[in-house]
Design an enzyme around this catalytic site. Structure first.
Site, PDB file in Angstrom:
ATOM      1  N   HIS A  48       9.517  11.232  59.727  1.00 15.37           N
ATOM      2  CA  HIS A  48       9.512  12.693  59.877  1.00 15.37           C
ATOM      3  C   HIS A  48      10.094  13.416  58.656  1.00 15.37           C
ATOM      4  O   HIS A  48       9.405  14.221  58.035  1.00 15.37           O
ATOM      5  CB  HIS A  48      10.215  13.071  61.187  1.00 15.37           C
ATOM      6  CG  HIS A  48      10.630  14.495  61.283  1.00 15.37           C
ATOM      7  ND1 HIS A  48       9.720  15.533  61.362  1.00 15.37           N
ATOM      8  CD2 HIS A  48      11.854  15.076  61.295  1.00 15.37           C
ATOM      9  CE1 HIS A  48      10.377  16.683  61.431  1.00 15.37           C
ATOM     10  NE2 HIS A  48      11.673  16.438  61.390  1.00 15.37           N
ATOM     11  N   GLU A  76      22.662  16.322  61.512  1.00 20.92           N
ATOM     12  CA  GLU A  76      22.508  16.643  62.931  1.00 20.92           C
ATOM     13  C   GLU A  76      22.389  15.382  63.794  1.00 20.92           C
ATOM     14  O   GLU A  76      22.984  15.290  64.849  1.00 20.92           O
ATOM     15  CB  GLU A  76      21.252  17.524  63.091  1.00 20.92           C
ATOM     16  CG  GLU A  76      20.910  17.898  64.514  1.00 20.92           C
ATOM     17  CD  GLU A  76      21.651  19.138  65.003  1.00 20.92           C
ATOM     18  OE1 GLU A  76      22.491  19.650  64.246  1.00 20.92           O
ATOM     19  OE2 GLU A  76      21.393  19.555  66.139  1.00 20.92           O
ATOM     20  N   ASP A  77      21.614  14.410  63.320  1.00 28.86           N
ATOM     21  CA  ASP A  77      21.234  13.299  64.201  1.00 28.86           C
ATOM     22  C   ASP A  77      21.819  11.939  63.843  1.00 28.86           C
ATOM     23  O   ASP A  77      21.570  10.967  64.548  1.00 28.86           O
ATOM     24  CB  ASP A  77      19.696  13.151  64.216  1.00 28.86           C
ATOM     25  CG  ASP A  77      19.022  14.369  64.824  1.00 28.86           C
ATOM     26  OD1 ASP A  77      19.697  15.091  65.590  1.00 28.86           O
ATOM     27  OD2 ASP A  77      17.843  14.604  64.528  1.00 28.86           O
ATOM     28  N   ASP A 139       9.692  21.634  58.819  1.00 25.33           N
ATOM     29  CA  ASP A 139      10.201  20.759  59.876  1.00 25.33           C
ATOM     30  C   ASP A 139       9.453  21.061  61.176  1.00 25.33           C
ATOM     31  O   ASP A 139       8.938  20.181  61.851  1.00 25.33           O
ATOM     32  CB  ASP A 139      11.701  21.040  60.022  1.00 25.33           C
ATOM     33  CG  ASP A 139      12.339  20.324  61.196  1.00 25.33           C
ATOM     34  OD1 ASP A 139      12.015  19.144  61.419  1.00 25.33           O
ATOM     35  OD2 ASP A 139      13.173  20.953  61.883  1.00 25.33           O
TER      36      ASP A 139
HETATM   37 MN    MN Z   1      13.548  17.657  61.697  1.00 27.13          MN
END
Ligand code: MN
Length: 696
Positions: A48, A76-77, A139
């Site tokens: 991604h 974030e992830d 995104d």
């Molecule tokens: Mn993203």
């Protein structure tokens, strides 16, 4: 998925000076950080960010943006931190990644708690650097392209709704029409599957049956312009299914009734050629009045420039034709992104804020409507956007505090606020909020709005609510006192007083109801006699009228004066029965009665002191007090309650000073004698509301 070397080559193709090593490092970093995370499609998660970076290379964006795209989900992830990103990729990339991460907060919110309009503004306000917004839009575009892998229909629809309401308009706002159209189409497919199927089906039919029509018309346009000596490029296309759908919905018509299904675009070499081409088109085919727009002389606020017109081909087919230069076309399709990319070529180090770009565009135009648009942008600069812990977004004026925030959420939340946590930390209620702050209000059922809040709140809503609450609290305090006094009065009556009798009594006194009656008693606006008379008309017959006993000089007799000599009580010391008193003869005014320790006497009055004393049945005089009250709501009401509770009428009340801590009042009270006044002073001193109380 783009391979590492492909991505790097793409960047080097348009930017030979790009830092190849850093691009490689960023690629490896995102692959490592996302590790074994998977997408709904089953692909490794890092595919991604790599695809998003690929989208950014299509816009020929600078290396920092490409690196940001690669890293955009790591903070974030994954376990990555902004600090680590800064150490490895520099402060600019860290700032950009942080910006994208903040925007992602919004996606975590539940749908019903946010207003699309607010969110768009928030995104604009947060995207101080256009590149943050561009990465965010890419995104979203990639997530939309892979949306069909998500199994839950609800989730697909929710994401599509969000794309339609927030991201597509944002893409339009910054002129990225390609992104806008693709997002709308993908969202449309999810949100209106039947409409989507009908329209795409009908378009496919037209294409097969009327096969070459688009090409044929494009060719005839090109020929007509070539005959006029213009070198142009003509392309034709069917209108976007979503814009056909929108037209059908707006005009309440069926697909068959939509006439301009096809649209053509003419690209010229120069601006002059664009206008020439337009002239040729208008003389060769019939134009439809009212459809011509000149966005070259008057560009849209996002920088879009083109000529738009609609023509009638072969007697019945209406077609939209857009004429513009090749350069305008590139800018139009990718809007500010292209604009920004051009600028970068001139200024390799230029961190040009997108807002400044926008202002430049606006400055160049003279359209009032666009200036209005610009003004709206300026308004965002005076706003801050803050979140509730549940993710609701609030827009507030700059300088707003947790108290403003609380009242903006709900007036109850404001009224019971005792503290605040900003981004998880306890902070004073007077703290000014910043963009993106998460604000948690700490409540207490026993709390009430503080007068001191008026010193720092900035919203009208908070201000009005605080004032209202302070007044209501004072009224409530007075009403409680009033009810106590009323119960005492009622106890003197032989029978029980019911609600109905109270209502009737209030009516006789010209008051609205029970609450008003209690408030009037508490505030000493009506006295016992009036209340009794109202409850049982005629019951006070034979008793002296209230004025008869409450007049200050009426029941006063002074011993030691020659009978018949006029006298009055001095206003410097306000003697009350019980004080030791003396008299001074004042020409034409008779005798002035002073308390013996009166300061004006001590300062040497050149007169004989008459030795006086109070008569036996003397009652009623005015005592003057200075009372220092704590500066908070309700203290004055409490003092008033003490006066009322001690049956002393307030003759006058004046605030003589006020600071952060205290309010100073001078109050003249109608009292019966010194003992009465002393009782009141003691009661005042015993009260929490009172800092000091003394006779003056
Ligand atoms: Mn993203």
């Amino acid at each position: 998925m783009l391979r590492q070397y492909e991505l790097v080559e793409r960047v080097l193709a348009y930017d030979p000076d790009a830092d190849e090593a850093m691009l490689n490092r960023a690629y490896v970093y995102t692959v490592q950080k996302h590790g074994s995370q998977k997408r709904a499609s089953g692909d490794p998660y890092f595919s991604h960010p790599v695809e998003v970076a690929g989208l950014m290379t299509e816009l020929k964006l600078d290396q920092e943006t490409i690196v940001t795209a690669l890293l955009h989900d790591t903070v974030e992830d994954t376990l990555a931190t902004v600090e680590e990103v800064e150490r490895l990729f520099g402060a600019n990339v860290a700032r950009l990644v942080d910006g994208v991460t903040k925007l992602s907060k919004i996606e975590a919110m539940s749908e019903k708690e946010r207003a699309a309009e607010n969110l768009r503004k928030f995104l604009l306000a947060m995207s101080e650097d256009i590149r943050v917004l561009l990465v965010k839009l890419a995104d979203r575009l990639h997530n939309m392209r892979t949306l069909h892998f998500i199994k839950s229909e609800d989730k697909r629809r929710r994401i599509s709704r969000e794309t339609m309401d927030i991201y597509a308009p944002l893409a339009e706002r910054v002129g990225m029409y390609e992104y806008m159209r693709e997002m709308q189409l993908l969202a449309f497919e999810q949100l209106e599957p039947e409409g989507y199927a009908t329209i795409t089906g009908r378009l496919a039919q037209i294409r097969s049956s009327e096969g070459g029509q688009v090409d044929a018309i494009a060719l005839s346009i090109k020929q007509a312009l070539a005959e006029a000596g213009l070198k142009v490029e003509v392309s034709g296309r069917e209108k976007h299914p979503y814009s056909i759908w929108k037209k059908m919905a707006e005009r309440h018509v069926s697909f068959e009734q939509i006439t301009d299904i096809m649209a053509f675009r003419v690209l010229t070499e120069t601006v002059e050629d664009s206008y020439k081409a337009l002239g040729v088109l208008h003389t060769t085919w019939q134009m439809i009045p009212g459809r011509f727009k000149d966005y070259i002389s008057t560009p849209k606020s996002n920088g879009y420039r083109s000529l738009h017109t609609s023509l009638i081909f072969e007697n019945s087919m209406r077609m939209e034709v857009q004429v513009r230069t090749r350069e305008m076309h590139e800018t139009n399709e990718f809007g500010l992104a292209a604009h920004w990319a051009y600028k970068q070529q001139d200024k390799p180090d230029g961190q040009v804020g997108w807002l400044r770009d926008l202002i430049e565009i606006v400055d160049a135009s003279h359209d009032a409507e666009e200036l209005l648009e610009h003004t709206r942008m300026a308004i965002y600069q005076d706003r801050i956007f803050a979140f509730t812990p549940k993710g609701q977004l609030l827009q507030l004026p700059k300088g707003s505090t947790p108290v403003d925030f609380a009242y903006a959420v709900h007036s109850d939340l404001g009224s019971f606020a005792v503290g605040a946590k900003i981004n998880g930390r306890h902070m004073p209620l007077r703290t000014q909020l910043g963009n993106g702050d998460v604000v948690e209000i700490i409540k207490s059922r026993n709390a009430s709005p503080q007068l001191s809040w008026l010193g720092f709140v900035v919203t009208g809503k908070a201000r009005a609510a605080i004032r209202r609450a302070v007044r209501a609290k004072e009224r409530a305090e007075i009403a409680v006192i009033g009810r106590k006094l009323f119960d005492e009065i009622a106890a003197r009556l032989p029978s029980k007083i019911g609600k109905k009798a109270i209502r009737e009594a209030a009516k006789r006194l010209g008051l609205g109801g029970e609450e008003d009656l209690m408030a009037a008693i508490g505030a000493a606006k009506i006295d016992d006699h009036q209340v009794l008379e109202a409850l049982v008309p005629g019951s006070t017959k034979g008793l002296p009228e209230p004025e008869k006993w409450s007049g200050p000089e009426r029941a006063i007799s002074i011993r030691g004066l020659t009978p018949g000599v006029a006298f009055h009580l001095a206003e410097c010391c306000h003697p009350v029965p019980g004080d030791r008193i003396v008299g001074i003869r004042v020409p034409d005014k008779g005798v002035e009665v002073h308390a013996i320790d009166c300061l004006s006497l001590a300062s040497g009055v050149d007169a004989d002191w008459l030795d006086l004393s109070w008569g036996d049945r003397t009652t009623g005089a005015i005592g003057r007090l200075r009372v220092l009250l704590h500066n908070r709501p309700g203290t004055l009401a409490e003092a008033a309650g003490i006066f009322a509770g001690n049956r002393a009428n307030i003759v006058s009340l004046e605030m003589t000073g006020r600071d952060e801590l205290f309010g100073t009042y001078e109050v003249d009270l109608e009292v019966s004698d010194l003992a009465h006044l002393t009782r009141i002073v003691s009661a005042l001193r015993a009260s929490d509301a009172v800092a000091e109380a003394e006779r003056i």
